[in-house]
Scaffold this active site. Structure first.
Site, PDB file in Angstrom:
ATOM      1  N   HIS A 287       0.856  -1.103  -0.018  1.00  0.00           N
ATOM      2  CA  HIS A 287      -0.017  -0.012   0.147  1.00  0.00           C
ATOM      3  C   HIS A 287       0.848   1.349   0.004  1.00  0.00           C
ATOM      4  O   HIS A 287       0.514   2.100  -0.699  1.00  0.00           O
ATOM      5  CB  HIS A 287      -0.771  -0.035   1.472  1.00  0.00           C
TER       6      HIS A 287
ATOM      7  N   ASP B  44      -5.453   6.106   2.938  1.00  0.00           N
ATOM      8  CA  ASP B  44      -5.485   4.679   2.487  1.00  0.00           C
ATOM      9  C   ASP B  44      -6.990   4.205   2.855  1.00  0.00           C
ATOM     10  O   ASP B  44      -7.410   4.668   3.604  1.00  0.00           O
ATOM     11  CB  ASP B  44      -4.423   3.876   3.445  1.00  0.00           C
TER      12      ASP B  44
END
Length: 484
Positions: free
Chosen positions: A16, A120
């Site tokens: 990520h 995120d």
């Protein structure tokens, strides 16, 4: 317009983090008024978000900086899996650092003004902090657009139609979801949605996605046009496909050591001596590993297939430890007796793998993959067909996309599950593995041509006037228009 600053808060997961940095770099290239500050959290699974990587990005971009947040002590009773409680615990530190940025902004007329947070998909609780500062929140979604649509669908199914998704576990129910052209077998949903322990946590994340001013997705329109079009009815925040966002210089930013440089050189030299498209590459991601019994079945399947292979074989962490796998000191101890000698002419066992360089090598003809989204996009980019073997997170969903929705992959398994640090409930046999490898390495011409076409489109999407290039322009404009 005054200069604008974005505050990126990625989840503490290496895949990520790296793709978030890649989208940040593109934003900076697109508009010289932007600067970006990353607030970086530490966890046992981000371990080596290497400072050398940060340094190289700073040197290349100039208008980017990384602030490492203090480590936090977590309540051992909290469900810390999937990093949700870690992110929640970091909210006071995020607020403290953003307060400093605000003071910095107000102290000089030339300092940039905060234009928004970029969070995120796991960090949506930090929308609370953005709201306190009166700035908009954007999401960077590191999975497929179709999976984003699935999160909205499951949340609405639960909240509006009062359906309990955990009842789909092991069922034969098929769902008609707007984000998919094909009927979807509900049992292929992620374990986090099918399990009663984690469903409430994930529903909270899914609900908050709707509060964002916009959602950037690591995909491209040509791959997921159906899913992206499904967001256009006005019921969702704007969705921007801006990918594929890949770190194509992966090994350069890894934890650079002389040992790893030697391993890298050795792997590349071995591949140089193999015929074109002759090698099957097996790798199950930074968190993927198997027990001894399954390792032996993979080895037998490989040997029986007769194909050349490069296998990233990792040692599972100790029982009860939430850690990444490690490299074996002596792989022979878990392999069938004599396997290394019998396959020495056609195979190579490795631990850590410089995946981007491997997939880019002309000798690679197929990829047995866990179907992590980054690996899936890399295989498309490099025109390498995949045989699916998902393990955890949304990887079963990605396997479904590649096999059924996109028609680009071969199935070894689609609903295999091996959650972090847990034994799998089944052993995939050597015969099944052999069959999958043979199908992969002898893939039919139509699938091959389709993959080649979508691979070319993935590259064009990022070029000037390509679809993702154009969507990124829209992101920048919307961010500027939404500035407080």
């Amino acid at each position: 317009m005054k200069n604008a600053e974005l505050v990126f808060i990625p989840a503490p997961i290496i895949g990520h983090f790296v793709s978030a940095v890649e989208v940040a770099k593109l934003l900076l290239e697109r508009d010289e008024r932007l600067s970006i500050t990353f607030l970086v959290m530490k966890s046992s699974l981000s371990t080596k978000i290497a400072r050398s990587y940060n340094d190289s990005v700073i040197a290349a971009c100039g208008r980017i900086r990384f602030i490492h947040l203090p480590e936090v002590e977590l309540d051992p009773n909290l469900p810390s899996r999937f990093f949700i409680s870690l992110i929640e615990a970091q909210k006071p530190h995020v607020k403290e650092e953003v307060s400093k940025l605000v003071i910095e902004s107000e102290s000089s007329p030339d300092s940039p003004r905060i234009a928004g947070f970029v969070l995120d998909m796991f960090s949506t609780s930090i929308i609370d902090v953005a709201n306190e500062f009166g700035v908009p929140s954007y999401i960077f979604f590191t999975s497929a657009a179709a999976f984003l649509g699935t999160t909205f669908y499951i949340q609405a199914l639960h909240d509006e139609q009062k359906v309990d998704p955990t009842e789909f576990k092991n069922s034969d129910v098929e769902l008609a979801m707007p984000c998919l052209a094909s009927p979807f077998p509900a049992k292929v949903l992620p374990s986090s949605v099918l399990g009663k322990d984690f469903l409430p946590l994930f529903l909270r994340l899914f609900r908050r996605l709707r509060e964002a001013k916009g959602i950037m997705v690591n995909t491209f329109y040509e791959l997921e046009s159906h899913a992206i079009n499904s967001f256009s009815d006005g019921n969702y925040p704007p969705v921007y496909p801006v990918g594929p966002l890949l770190n194509l210089n992966g090994h350069e930013h890894d934890v650079v050591s002389d040992i790893r440089k030697d391993i890298h050189r050795d792997i590349m030299q071995w591949l140089d001596h193999q015929p074109s498209s002759s090698v099957v590459y097996l790798c199950f991601g930074s968190m993927g590993s198997f027990g001894v019994e399954q390792v032996k079945e993979i080895a037998c399947g490989l040997e029986q297939s007769g194909h050349r292979f490069l296998w990233s074989l990792r040692q599972p962490p100790p029982n009860g430890k939430m850690e990444a796998p490690s490299d074996y000191v002596n792989p022979a101890e878990v392999l069938p007796e004599g396997f290394l000698d019998r396959t020495s002419e056609i195979g190579k066992i490795i631990g850590w793998a410089p995946q981007v360089d491997i997939l880019a090598h002309p000798s690679i003809g197929g990829f047995v993959s866990h179907c992590g989204w980054n690996s899936t996009l890399e295989s498309i980019w490099f025109d390498v067909p995949i045989a699916t073997w998902p393990m955890h997170a949304e990887q079963q969903f990605n396997a479904f996309l590649m096999i059924v929705e996109f028609g680009l992959a071969i199935e070894i398994q689609m609903n295999y599950r091996k959650e972090f640090n847990m034994d799998a409930c089944e052993i995939v046999s050597a015969e099944e593995i052999e069959k999958g490898i043979r199908c992969l390495m002898e893939i039919d011409i139509k699938k091959k041509e389709k993959l080649k076409e979508i691979s070319e489109k993935s590259r064009k999407a990022l070029m000037k006037d390509g679809s993702s290039y154009t969507w990124l322009d829209r992101v920048v404009q919307d961010m500027i228009d939404n500035m407080p």
